[in-house]
Design an enzyme around this catalytic site. Structure first.
Site, mmCIF file in Angstrom:
data_model
loop_
_atom_site.group_PDB
_atom_site.id
_atom_site.type_symbol
_atom_site.label_atom_id
_atom_site.label_comp_id
_atom_site.label_asym_id
_atom_site.label_seq_id
_atom_site.Cartn_x
_atom_site.Cartn_y
_atom_site.Cartn_z
ATOM 1 C CG HIS A 210 -2.155 -0.597 1.094
ATOM 2 N ND1 HIS A 210 -1.975 -2.240 0.997
ATOM 3 C CD2 HIS A 210 -3.633 -0.192 0.792
ATOM 4 C CE1 HIS A 210 -3.462 -2.779 0.812
ATOM 5 N NE2 HIS A 210 -3.919 -1.703 0.572
ATOM 6 C CG HIS A 253 1.663 -3.296 6.146
ATOM 7 N ND1 HIS A 253 3.054 -4.179 5.963
ATOM 8 C CD2 HIS A 253 0.944 -3.197 4.982
ATOM 9 C CE1 HIS A 253 2.062 -4.695 4.466
ATOM 10 N NE2 HIS A 253 1.194 -3.720 4.518
ATOM 11 C CG ASP A 257 6.471 -4.060 7.570
ATOM 12 O OD1 ASP A 257 6.986 -4.510 7.692
ATOM 13 O OD2 ASP A 257 4.709 -4.612 7.930
#
Length: 329
Positions: A210, A253, A257
């Site tokens: 994302h 996350h 990340d």
């Protein structure tokens, strides 16, 4: 053992390897490469899902972002909405870049079959570049797409390797009881078709996919959006930062990340760079040998205009004329 031909070590061989492919060919072939990489990532996501540590045994890792930000389950949905908004805005920006290209080569503004007051002018009018105008407008839309898609493909390919190498315990609620994948082939296809939204996958934590697409949109508008309208930079920056918050706050996350994905995406986008020849020649080596999906020669390029050049033959002492094509830069 076969001995490589001598010409491989000559300058002429490497000059041929450095000769850029037509921009249209790069668009087609790198898009195909991106689709192939998407399938590779889909398979890697499935492997990662099976290798993920049991949430009942292994608890989420300590994370400073989790300690500082209050947990808000479901915030990742807002991040998905932000990505959808940025997707639409990037397509709009790319179309406006195409109109700038048409303006540069002397083509008129396109017209709709029926004129809708206000709407036609908003979508089809040329918004003249006021910022970042040092970038050549000819083929700017094509070069921007090549830069975007090659950066995205490189990042997803590297992510395919990283998520398989090390398995982290899932921090989000959805993966505390991970569902079983009953049909692996169907899951892979759904992953590609829905960009992961309609498939089953848990444990793909390092690094955030994302965040990759969010940061790619951010970089795209930071460079090219400013050529269309000054407001695109601050708007996209605010949307991206809010999305990063949503990802961490929803525990979708780990904070690392997100940070690693931001750094890698910015570095990759800068490394690929904007060049009139398209992608770096090293990347073009991977698609140069293809027997399909576009021409391998730039003798006749898109939007080329014939120019008459006169020269005098030294041997015959007579003047002759040849029509050559202006290079498409």
């Amino acid at each position: 053992m076969a001995v490589p031909p001598v010409e491989m070590y000559s300058g002429s061989f490497w000059n041929r390897m450095r000769k850029p492919l037509p921009l249209r060919t790069q668009v087609i072939r790198f898009t195909v490469v991106f689709v192939i990489v998407s399938f590779i990532l889909a398979v890697a996501l499935q492997i990662t899902h099976e290798r993920m540590p049991d949430p009942k045994v292994t608890k989420p890792l300590p994370d400073l972002g989790f300690e500082l930000l209050t947990k808000v389950p479901g915030m990742y949905v807002l991040a998905d909405c932000c990505i959808g908004f940025l997707n639409i805005l990037s397509v709009f920006t790319a179309f406006k870049l195409y109109l700038l290209h048409r303006h540069c080569v002397g083509s008129g503004e396109p017209e709709l079959p029926c004129n809708i007051p206000g709407v036609s002018r908003f979508f089809l009018s040329v918004w003249l570049c006021k910022e970042n105008c040092r970038i050549e407008l000819r083929n700017v839309h094509t070069i921007a797409w090549i830069r975007f898609i090659t950066s995205y493909a490189l990042l997803l390919l590297f992510r395919s390797v990283v998520i398989v190498m090390t398995s982290f315990p899932a921090p989000d609620d959805l993966c505390q009881n991970p569902p079983k994948i009953e049909n692996p082939v169907k899951n892979v296809i759904l992953t590609v078709l829905t960009a992961g939204g309609g498939s089953i996958h848990c444990g793909d934590l390092m690094y955030s996919g994302h965040t990759v697409i969010l940061t790619l949109h951010l970089m795209f508008h930071w460079i090219y959006g400013a050529m269309v309208h000054w407001s695109f930079r601050p708007v996209v920056t605010v949307v991206a930062i809010f999305s990063y918050y949503c990802i961490v706050a929803s525990r979708f996350h780990y904070t690392d990340d997100v940070l690693v994905a931001i750094y890698l995406t910015i570095a990759t986008f800068i490394a690929v760079g904007h060049n009139a020849d398209g992608a770096p020649w090293q990347l073009q080596l991977f698609i140069r040998w293809w027997p399909c999906c576009g021409a391998n020669s730039r003798e006749m390029t898109e939007d080329s205009q014939p120019v008459m050049v006169a020269f005098k033959s030294e041997a015959a002492g007579q003047s002759s004329r040849k029509v050559v094509d202006e290079r498409n830069h």
